[in-house]
Design a protein around this motif. Sequence first.
Motif, mmCIF file in Angstrom:
data_model
loop_
_atom_site.group_PDB
_atom_site.id
_atom_site.type_symbol
_atom_site.label_atom_id
_atom_site.label_comp_id
_atom_site.label_asym_id
_atom_site.label_seq_id
_atom_site.Cartn_x
_atom_site.Cartn_y
_atom_site.Cartn_z
ATOM 1 N N ARG A 45 -3.502 -2.970 -5.437
ATOM 2 C CA ARG A 45 -2.050 -3.206 -5.106
ATOM 3 C C ARG A 45 -1.546 -4.204 -6.518
ATOM 4 N NH1 ARG A 45 -1.977 -6.120 0.118
ATOM 5 N NH2 ARG A 45 0.290 -6.323 -0.589
ATOM 6 N N GLU A 95 0.848 -1.147 0.020
ATOM 7 C CA GLU A 95 0.072 -0.103 0.052
ATOM 8 C C GLU A 95 0.820 1.305 0.040
ATOM 9 O OE1 GLU A 95 -3.220 0.465 -0.343
ATOM 10 O OE2 GLU A 95 -4.026 -1.703 -0.272
ATOM 11 N N GLY A 96 0.383 2.072 -0.737
ATOM 12 C CA GLY A 96 1.311 3.530 -0.875
ATOM 13 C C GLY A 96 2.326 3.618 -1.888
ATOM 14 N N GLN A 97 2.548 2.517 -2.616
ATOM 15 C CA GLN A 97 3.569 2.226 -3.479
ATOM 16 C C GLN A 97 2.932 2.294 -5.041
ATOM 17 O OE1 GLN A 97 5.703 -1.282 -2.912
ATOM 18 N NE2 GLN A 97 7.342 -0.233 -2.023
#
Length: 1092
Positions: free
Chosen positions: A285, A263-265
Amino acid sequence: MWKNSSLRCVLALAILCLTSLICSQEIGSPGEPQNLKCIMHNLHKMVCTWDVSSKGRYGQTDFCYATSDLPPPVCIKTREKRVEIPVSESSATVTITTNNVHGTAFATKKFTIHKTDISFVPLTPHILSLTPDFSTSTLNLKWSDNGSVFPYGLDAFWQIEILRKETMEKVTRVTYHSKLTHENILLSWNWTSDMPLECTSHYVKIRCYINVTDFAGHKDWSDWSPVEKVPGKDTEPNGSGVFPQDTVVAVGSDVTICCVHEEGQQIQQMTYGSEIYPLIRLSSRSSAIRVLNASASDTSGTNVVCTLYPEEMDGTVLFVGYAPDTPQNLICETSNFLIIKCTWKPGRPSGLYGKRRTKYSLFERISGKNVSCEVNEMSRERVCGFPVLADQKTYSFTLGVSNPIGQTESSLLVDLTQRVHPKTPEKLTASGNSSTSVRLRWYINGSFIEIRLLCQIEISSGHAEQKLHNVSMPGGKFSTYTAQLNALHPYTKYQFRVRCSAADHFWKWSDWSRVEEHTTLEAPPARGPDVWRERSPSGRSLKIFWKPLSVSEANGKIVSHEVSCYLLDTPLEYKEVTEPSNSTEIKLGKNDCVISVVAKNHAGSSPPSKITSVELPSDNVKTERAVALGNGIYISWNSYPNVTCGYIVKWCHSSGSQPCSVDWQKFPSNTTDAVIKSVLFRPGVRYNFSLYGCKSSGYQLLKNITGYMKELPPKRAPNFTVEETSSDSILVKWEDIPIEDCQGFLEGYRLSFAKGEKDALKPRLSESGNPELKVKNITDLTKKSLRILDLQGKTSYQLDLQAYTAGGMSPPNSLYVVTKEDSVGLIIAILIPVAVVVLLGVVASIFCYRKREWIKETFYPEIPNPENSKALQFQKSICEGNKTLKTLEMNPCTPNSVEVVETRSAAPKIEDTEMVSPAADTAAPEDGSDSENENHVVVSYCPPIIEEEISNPPMDEPVGSSQVIYIDIQSMYQPQIKPEEEPEIDLVTTAGYKPQMQLPISALKIESRSATEEESDKTAGYRPQANTNAWNVDAPDSPGSVESNNENASFGSPCSINSRQFLIPPKDDEDSPKPSNAGWSFTHFFQNKPND
């Protein structure tokens, strides 16, 4: 229509009751059962359900059904609107009674159920397990078919639906078929995803349909089972990575590769090899790429890289190869009856190596034994061993081949006794103490007790062809085998080698053993040497020659030759000549003898070879030519009846400074030709042969023959010189060519000649392609000179002389010669041009004389005499007779062309004018008309020049202009013209002379002129008197100074400005020539021609 009102009321009431009845049947009374449905889930019981017409509180419901099979009705009390009853073979009558909460019935309805009213819907299947195999992206689904409640043999169809992603997108729907066996069977089904299972979640559900063939009602699919889920890595907290991991796919496959991140990438890009592919979003994701038609990868695979933000990277390796080919040329054989060796060709390489390589296994079906094969991937042929089993001769092999992409197999049935390929024989030895035999011994590793062996021995020697000798013998167990060879040649070095195979069922030869050498012992020579003799020129000695025996004839090493001379069996002389001599000389007495030659080696002597020394006389011995064949020399002769013991052809080899080596060849008496061959023969060398006939009394020379094995072009051309030269011929002489330079029989000479200077850079005549090249071919070899005729004098010629044989032309020998000058030709060359010039001059003179009038008119036209013009004839007293009347006073001027302008106007014309203009045909207009027709006549005129002192002209006057002063003489030629009748004057300025015609008086008053007229005045040489602007009215003797009615109105003088005569003086000759308007003008060319 309806007149009776009471009847109307009755009819309305009936309609109202009917409508109420219909509505009550449709709606039903409160609590009445309706919509009865019966469904079968198996073939034994059915479930019936119904509804009630209105909502409310009800008590139990009585459900009673009766069939023909059960006469008394069966009742069931239930609080649900659903009952399960047995399936009847016939129709059933159902009565449903609805009770209130107190148990009192208040609504009852009866239904009839037929077989066609019943629906068959199988029970909803339940998935027992859903197992993922992430390495192969395969889902394994298991469920029970619940077949125990159904008869045996019914067809069951199962629809399996696969869904993917969080949105549960449909991927595929597959129908699976099975047979019910009246038992609960566990069914299994595998599905391989085109996307790795780790990339996203997958879902599976199932339903069934049972085809009950004897069921009359409606059949339908069951409900879908609950959905089973296989979660992807994108749902796990730490499930990031690139999938599939290090997988293997077939060439040409479409591959989906996904990248799962935290998460966040974010994914920046994904590459396959060096190519960037577009991303396919799967979830928040997870993203994937799709590689279509993947090509074979390298040995180390193809890298897949997922670049993440910020500055992270993940990846995997994809191996793309081929499924294994079916093994080709599978062969199984034994070499020692201990191991069965199977070989095959693998076909196309799979492109997979290491732990992903292709694996092989050998399975024997009869014994059930399986062997794993270790093979070399780099070898073009695979080998696998299988042990020989006791008491088993027939083997059924299956070769299995597999790799991660696929598998295949190949089978073979063999009888081991028919597939024997022995190993290479070892320890080969040869022994023997004989000149014609030897014993061989060898060893074979293996147990061949059950078969016979066939062994082949190869025998070779330096002077004979190879021979094969076959030997059959019983097989042994790790045994040594022997063989005896006979009929060998003495004193010969032999090479032996052996190979073996099965005798009864031949399959393959073994490899050859190593070579063993053996030399047999010596034996006496098989025959005597071939001999020849030559008597010396004096006849007192005789030289004997013999040829060495061949290896096969010598049977050993020749150490010496015994030479004897016998006369009636009495030895006269004896010599022993050691090797390597092959000739000797003996002295003869007064008598001839018989020579005997014997060859000796360590084992004994050869039979003697005899020849007589008698040589019979020969008369008229001729020399003939032989025929060159390229590989030999062909000679022929006539048959001689008295030759009884054959013919001998003798020749001699000479090599430089060494003495001549005699050689000969013998032929039977019935032979008349032969091809003589020798390794010493060389092309281009002449050989001399002597033919002898063998008679009972001796040898006689029959003829001599000369020839070449192959004729070549001569080495050089003959030397030649030029003996004589003349203006048209050359005499050439040449020398003979030495025989050693001919290299063949000379056939002639070729003399080429053409014009050419001595220049080393010029090509030879034979190569130049000069069209003037001439060739002389001399075939008479006795001629040594040639005269070349028909040449040109004082010319350089190039001469090339060549000799030629049947083998070709020799290189040319060149000379340059210049012929002498031809004096007669020079004289002719001078006289001819002179004669031509004289002849042309005479012809031109005759032509000019005969055409003189035309030439004069064309190039030298006659200028008309103005005196012949009647238009300008004046009284002589005017210009000449009356000197007191100064008619004309001229000023010095430079003469130019004179221009006379004739202007037609309304004024009366001058009488008796003979000058005719080309435009004179036009009729004069009537009096009072406004026509302005004009005609101009130009006459070339050049006045004579009178040298007088000319005063300087005024500065404002143009240089070279003529100044004319006129006196009024208009009353003599025309009447006075009124000023109001002044005609317009059209002045035309042209080259040449124009006669002076009428000029109106009013023309003197023209003060203004057009620019065109002024410009034309500037360009003309001589200005006519009609140009009033050029008059000098102020001159003392001008017309204005004399008496006149009109001021400055003089007509203009008809007199010349230089000759002091009238330009056209009066003349009474009526036949004077009329001027013509000539178009061709040489005015300036004849400017100085005097006036006639």
